[in-house]
Design a protein around this motif. Sequence first.
Motif, PDB file in Angstrom:
ATOM      1  N   SER A  10       0.847  -1.189   0.000  1.00 37.71           N
ATOM      2  CA  SER A  10       0.000   0.000   0.000  1.00 37.71           C
ATOM      3  C   SER A  10       0.882   1.237   0.000  1.00 37.71           C
ATOM      4  O   SER A  10       2.064   1.175   0.363  1.00 37.71           O
ATOM      5  N   ASP A  13      -2.012   8.043  -0.754  1.00 40.97           N
ATOM      6  CA  ASP A  13      -2.587   8.579  -1.985  1.00 40.97           C
ATOM      7  C   ASP A  13      -1.814   9.842  -2.360  1.00 40.97           C
ATOM      8  O   ASP A  13      -1.823  10.829  -1.622  1.00 40.97           O
ATOM      9  N   GLU A  15      -2.452  12.104  -4.377  1.00 37.97           N
ATOM     10  CA  GLU A  15      -3.313  13.285  -4.539  1.00 37.97           C
ATOM     11  C   GLU A  15      -3.559  13.959  -3.195  1.00 37.97           C
ATOM     12  O   GLU A  15      -3.629  15.184  -3.096  1.00 37.97           O
ATOM     13  N   TYR A  17      -1.706  13.249  -0.262  1.00 40.46           N
ATOM     14  CA  TYR A  17      -0.463  13.476   0.465  1.00 40.46           C
ATOM     15  C   TYR A  17       0.514  14.170  -0.480  1.00 40.46           C
ATOM     16  O   TYR A  17       0.939  13.594  -1.469  1.00 40.46           O
ATOM     17  N   LEU A  41      -0.261   4.134  -9.503  1.00 43.46           N
ATOM     18  CA  LEU A  41      -0.631   5.265  -8.647  1.00 43.46           C
ATOM     19  C   LEU A  41       0.122   6.546  -9.007  1.00 43.46           C
ATOM     20  O   LEU A  41      -0.209   7.619  -8.504  1.00 43.46           O
ATOM     21  N   CYS A  57       6.624  11.143  -6.077  1.00 40.99           N
ATOM     22  CA  CYS A  57       5.598  11.634  -7.012  1.00 40.99           C
ATOM     23  C   CYS A  57       5.766  13.154  -7.048  1.00 40.99           C
ATOM     24  O   CYS A  57       5.059  13.888  -6.343  1.00 40.99           O
ATOM     25  N   LEU A 207      -1.744  12.733 -12.680  1.00 38.71           N
ATOM     26  CA  LEU A 207      -2.498  11.705 -11.967  1.00 38.71           C
ATOM     27  C   LEU A 207      -3.890  11.510 -12.572  1.00 38.71           C
ATOM     28  O   LEU A 207      -4.392  10.378 -12.628  1.00 38.71           O
ATOM     29  N   LYS A 211      -5.270   7.939 -14.051  1.00 42.81           N
ATOM     30  CA  LYS A 211      -6.488   7.274 -13.584  1.00 42.81           C
ATOM     31  C   LYS A 211      -7.413   6.867 -14.732  1.00 42.81           C
ATOM     32  O   LYS A 211      -8.246   5.970 -14.583  1.00 42.81           O
TER      33      LYS A 211
END
Length: 215
Positions: A10, A13, A15, A17, A41, A57, A207, A211
Amino acid sequence: MIWLDPDDISFPDPELYDPEDGLIAIGGDLKPERLWFAYQLGLFPWYNEGEEILWWCPDPRFVMFPNEIKISKSMKKILRDNIFEFTENQCFEEVIRHCKMAERKGQNGTWINEELIDSFVKLHQFGKAKSFEVWQNGDLVGGFYGIQVGNIFCGESMFSKVSNASKAGFIHFTTKYQNEWELIDCQIHSEHLESLGAKMIPKIDYLKLLKQQKS
């Protein structure tokens, strides 16, 4: 700072964080399953060998829209004169090992260790990772590799043993897949790719495009 559990695949996220430096998490492992999940991701590993694994990221994100590629007159001549030959997925592990050995300005060491190589080779066998090779007189002189997520190609690294080899390969395959690749993720800024038309876009835009992909 968020530390990953090696037994739990895992990530935070990206977006939600949004650390200023783009470092999302530390630790975990480099197993193929985690790598594949990370790239879907919008994350990628980048660190020095022997250090903890760092997952990034960045904002903004350095990308290339294939239809915006810039080809100089000199590169057009090189491609027209057939100085190089090009192949795909013919020697994936050899390409990644050449990338591991490549000297990079401003970098000491490499993030491409044996565990990462093993996982990328497995992802290649699963059809997720791809290599693009550049040849001259039968010798492998350049190339690059990365992960395909839908219509986005996430470029990982490239190498060049002779002048213009990696640039010719990048131009050749970007042009070839111009109508199939929506975007090439170049991750971190480089003058080399900027000269070919790569540019910065907001992380959130990258991002959103990611998606939309069916991987």
